[in-house]
Design an enzyme around this catalytic site. Structure first.
Site, short mmCIF file in Angstrom:
data_model
loop_
_atom_site.label_atom_id
_atom_site.label_comp_id
_atom_site.label_asym_id
_atom_site.label_seq_id
_atom_site.Cartn_x
_atom_site.Cartn_y
_atom_site.Cartn_z
N THR A 277 -1.73 5.51 2.09
CA THR A 277 -2.92 4.65 2.04
C THR A 277 -3.00 3.79 3.30
OG1 THR A 277 -2.81 4.60 -0.37
CG2 THR A 277 -4.13 2.90 0.69
N ARG B 226 -5.02 5.80 -7.95
CA ARG B 226 -4.75 7.24 -7.97
C ARG B 226 -4.62 7.76 -9.40
NH1 ARG B 226 0.29 7.48 -3.98
NH2 ARG B 226 0.03 9.75 -4.28
N LEU C 189 0.87 -1.17 0.00
CA LEU C 189 0.00 0.00 0.00
C LEU C 189 0.91 1.23 0.00
CD1 LEU C 189 -2.69 -0.94 2.70
CD2 LEU C 189 -2.90 -1.11 0.21
N ASP C 190 0.51 2.26 -0.70
CA ASP C 190 1.30 3.49 -0.71
C ASP C 190 1.42 4.07 0.69
OD1 ASP C 190 1.55 3.27 -3.46
OD2 ASP C 190 -0.15 4.60 -3.87
N LYS C 191 2.41 4.92 0.87
CA LYS C 191 2.68 5.50 2.18
C LYS C 191 1.44 6.11 2.82
CE LYS C 191 5.48 9.09 4.43
NZ LYS C 191 6.52 10.13 4.23
#
Length: 324
Positions: A141, A236, A137-139
């Site tokens: 998220t 995104r 997961l992105d930072k």
């Protein structure tokens, strides 16, 4: 001290005819291309128990197997970190990732990552690729992630992800009002200018996002998303592409968009929401050993809930929205 790894993967139909080095990068994404190249050349990575050259092509059903040693220099430091573990057995653990935590070390972020925290809490994960992390997961998220605790489980989970058998449901808040749901099928690749960004490119990797409206507000929409693929920054990029970027997205959101006649309190909520409004709400897959179908759900964190409350209050203040 060193760690021995043993991994294998069968060549799927979509990789028939691919070069060995290119197929290996897709089948073993936890390792860099340069490391895979070196394993091919020194015989640590074989095809059907035989050594091959990086440029040799593969056939359907070919079995790639890695028998290699990771030295200490390739390992990361354990660091104490509070982990929100929702489920754990001998094979897997399910955790709820908070916002603003990087999942895996990378240039500029070698300390304080989720991987460092996992190694501290579970020292045995040092023998599993990327400490058992099979998806990211992105930072900014939040939400559900699965971590493999054994090599067998790691291989099973990676295989399920590649076969698109893992169900991943997200929720997000996007700018502007969506009239309905839909499917975005646009390939993703590297951005031509900004190395930190992804972009829709003609010859990129397949990326498919399904979305539907949960609630329409006066100037925003709360949506549910389901992924058929799991590309970096997929949600995104896709939502920004259809002109509905995620609230707070620092890379793809563009200039801050403020609604007309919004209250000062609501405007302040939008100004101070400094991460993409994206939460991994549901995760489902087959248990790596028992094959039992398992699923978890977790509510969005407080800042996301506060954003939704502010949207509702703004709706009451400035107009009426519609449920989908």
């Amino acid at each position: 001290m060193s760690n021995y790894i043993s991994l294998s993967a069968e060549v799927p139909q979509n990789l028939v005819g691919s070069r060995l080095d290119q197929a290996a990068a897709k089948l073993f994404p936890d390792y860099s291309r340069s490391r895979l190249q070196s394993w091919i050349k020194d015989g640590s990575l074989k095809v059907n128990s035989k050594s091959m050259r990086p440029r040799d092509t593969l056939q359907s059903g070919d079995l790639l197997k890695i028998e290699a040693v990771l030295m200490d220099s390739e390992q990361y430091l354990p660091e104490p970190m509070e982990l929100d573990i929702l489920f754990e057995d001998e094979e897997i653990l399910i955790l709820n990732k908070p916002a603003n935590i990087v999942v895996h070390p990378a240039p500029g972020n070698y300390r304080g990552t989720l991987l460092n925290g996992l190694l501290h809490e579970y020292p045995g994960l040092d023998s599993i690729p990327r400490a058992g992390i099979v998806h990211r997961l992105d930072k900014g998220t939040t939400g559900l992630m699965v971590v493999a605790k054994t090599l067998q489980s790691h291989g099973s989970l990676v295989g399920q992800l590649q076969r698109r058998e893992v169900e991943r449901e997200y929720e997000a808040v996007v700018h502007r009002v969506l009239t309905g749901g839909g499917v975005i099928d646009k390939p993703l690749g590297r951005h031509s200018v900004n190395r930190k960004k992804k972009a829709i490119v003609e010859n990129g990797k397949e990326a498919i996002t399904h979305y539907k409206v949960k609630h329409r507000y006066r100037s925003h929409t709360h949506i549910q998303l389901n992924l058929k693929t799991g590309r970096t920054h997929q949600i995104r990029v896709h939502m920004a592409h259809i002109n509905h970027p995620l609230v707070g997205d620092p890379l793809y959101g563009g200039r801050l968009k403020l609604p007309v006649a919004g209250s000062g309190e609501f405007v302040n909520v939008l100004r101070t929401f400094r991460r993409q409004a994206l939460h991994a709400r549901r995760l489902a897959f087959s248990h790596p050993v028992s094959n039992e179908q398992m699923a978890w759900k977790v509510d969005a964190p407080a800042d996301f809930q506060e954003l939704l409350l502010a949207l509702k209050q703004d709706q009451d203040f400035g107009g009426k929205g519609n449920d989908w």
